[in-house]
Design a protein around this motif. Structure first.
Motif, short mmCIF file in Angstrom:
data_model
loop_
_atom_site.label_atom_id
_atom_site.label_comp_id
_atom_site.label_asym_id
_atom_site.label_seq_id
_atom_site.Cartn_x
_atom_site.Cartn_y
_atom_site.Cartn_z
N UNK A 140 10.00 17.10 2.15
CA UNK A 140 8.75 17.80 1.91
C UNK A 140 7.89 16.94 0.99
N UNK A 141 6.63 16.72 1.36
CA UNK A 141 5.71 15.89 0.58
C UNK A 141 4.90 16.82 -0.31
N UNK A 142 5.07 16.68 -1.62
CA UNK A 142 4.34 17.53 -2.57
C UNK A 142 2.98 16.95 -2.93
N UNK A 143 2.83 15.63 -2.77
CA UNK A 143 1.53 14.97 -3.00
C UNK A 143 1.47 13.74 -2.12
N UNK A 144 0.40 13.58 -1.30
CA UNK A 144 0.33 12.44 -0.37
C UNK A 144 0.06 11.11 -1.06
N UNK A 145 -0.55 11.14 -2.25
CA UNK A 145 -0.89 9.91 -2.94
C UNK A 145 -2.25 9.37 -2.55
N UNK A 146 -2.61 8.23 -3.13
CA UNK A 146 -3.92 7.62 -2.90
C UNK A 146 -3.88 6.83 -1.59
N UNK A 147 -4.66 7.25 -0.62
CA UNK A 147 -4.59 6.71 0.73
C UNK A 147 -4.75 5.20 0.79
N UNK A 148 -5.69 4.64 0.02
CA UNK A 148 -5.99 3.21 0.10
C UNK A 148 -5.25 2.37 -0.93
N UNK A 149 -4.24 2.93 -1.58
CA UNK A 149 -3.55 2.20 -2.64
C UNK A 149 -2.60 1.14 -2.10
N UNK A 150 -2.15 1.29 -0.85
CA UNK A 150 -1.25 0.31 -0.27
C UNK A 150 -1.24 0.45 1.25
N UNK A 151 -1.12 -0.71 1.94
CA UNK A 151 -1.01 -0.70 3.40
C UNK A 151 0.26 -1.42 3.80
N UNK A 152 1.13 -0.73 4.51
CA UNK A 152 2.38 -1.33 4.99
C UNK A 152 2.06 -2.25 6.18
N UNK A 153 2.67 -3.42 6.18
CA UNK A 153 2.42 -4.36 7.26
C UNK A 153 3.69 -5.16 7.57
N UNK A 154 3.61 -5.96 8.61
CA UNK A 154 4.74 -6.81 9.02
C UNK A 154 4.25 -8.23 9.20
N UNK A 155 5.18 -9.19 9.18
CA UNK A 155 4.81 -10.58 9.39
C UNK A 155 4.94 -10.95 10.87
N UNK A 156 4.73 -12.20 11.19
CA UNK A 156 4.74 -12.64 12.59
C UNK A 156 6.12 -12.54 13.23
N UNK A 157 7.16 -12.40 12.41
CA UNK A 157 8.52 -12.26 12.93
C UNK A 157 8.92 -10.80 13.11
N UNK A 158 7.99 -9.88 12.82
CA UNK A 158 8.28 -8.46 12.96
C UNK A 158 9.00 -7.87 11.77
N UNK A 159 9.03 -8.60 10.65
CA UNK A 159 9.70 -8.12 9.45
C UNK A 159 8.71 -7.38 8.56
N UNK A 160 9.15 -6.24 8.02
CA UNK A 160 8.29 -5.46 7.14
C UNK A 160 8.12 -6.19 5.81
N UNK A 161 6.90 -6.32 5.35
CA UNK A 161 6.63 -6.91 4.04
C UNK A 161 6.90 -5.84 2.99
#
Length: 212
Positions: free
Chosen positions: A79-100
């Protein structure tokens, strides 16, 4: 000393035999089939644990987490009690498909289903770590989004929420043991007493103070 000498001879003999084998003699198909068999056994073990622990988790959720969402394939309620700041972080991956993996600062508390607290941050302090590494899988799943989009392509990720946790996010979740410490016991380093018995479902409360 004699035992050590014998062990070294045995090891050297084994290495010699392996080095003498022709690479073309290795049966890749048989190896792959054996790995598939082992994976099937492990998957059955995990699924069996999730199913057997499901009633206890449901009882805990009814008493402590009304309105929680179940990911039944994982045996995780959240259960999420607070979503947090939307623009505070963006999850991404590198060219090998690995999560940064981000570095995060959190306040948290972990308990057994009977309410015993086995770990928590000190009052007014936080814990800092990089996502991944030695973290139990349930924590990584809790932080990550369901998918990541890069260059117009969407990559499915095993995460609990659409966006993943951000700065200011607050989440509570209870997980089946395969996504916690599984068959391992966790002991107090000072007293050697068992803090987390093997095959224990766990409950966590996490607040993300910073993520970068």
């Amino acid at each position: 000393m004699k035992k050590l000498h014998l062990s070294l001879l045995t090891l050297l003999s084994a290495l010699f035999i392996l080095a003498s084998c022709n690479k073309d003699d290795f049966d890749y198909a048989a190896s792959q089939k054996e790995q598939q068999r082992l994976d099937s056994i492990e998957n059955a073990r995990v699924e069996g644990l999730i199913a057997s622990q499901a009633p206890a988790l449901k009882t805990f959720v009814d008493a402590n987490m009304p309105g929680a969402t179940l990911v039944d394939s994982l045996g995780i309620w959240f259960i999420v009690d607070a979503p947090g700041e939307e623009n505070s972080y963006t999850y991404t991956i590198n060219s090998f498909g690995q999560i940064l993996a981000p570095t995060v600062e959190v306040k948290y508390k972990g308990t057994l289903l009977n309410g015993d607290v086995f770990d928590k941050t000190e009052e007014g302090k936080f814990a800092e770590f990089t996502l991944g590494g030695n973290l139990i899988r349930a924590w990584q799943i809790a932080f990550l989004p369901k998918s990541i989009t890069l260059n117009g392509n969407t990559f499915p990720i095993t995460g609990l929420t659409n966006t993943g946790l951000k700065k200011g996010s607050k989440i509570r979740f209870v997980t089946s043991s395969p996504y916690a410490y599984d068959r391992a016991e966790v002991k107090d380093p000072k007293t050697n007493a068992i803090k987390i018995p093997a095959n224990s479902p766990l409950y966590f409360e996490i607040e993300v103070s910073e993520i970068k």
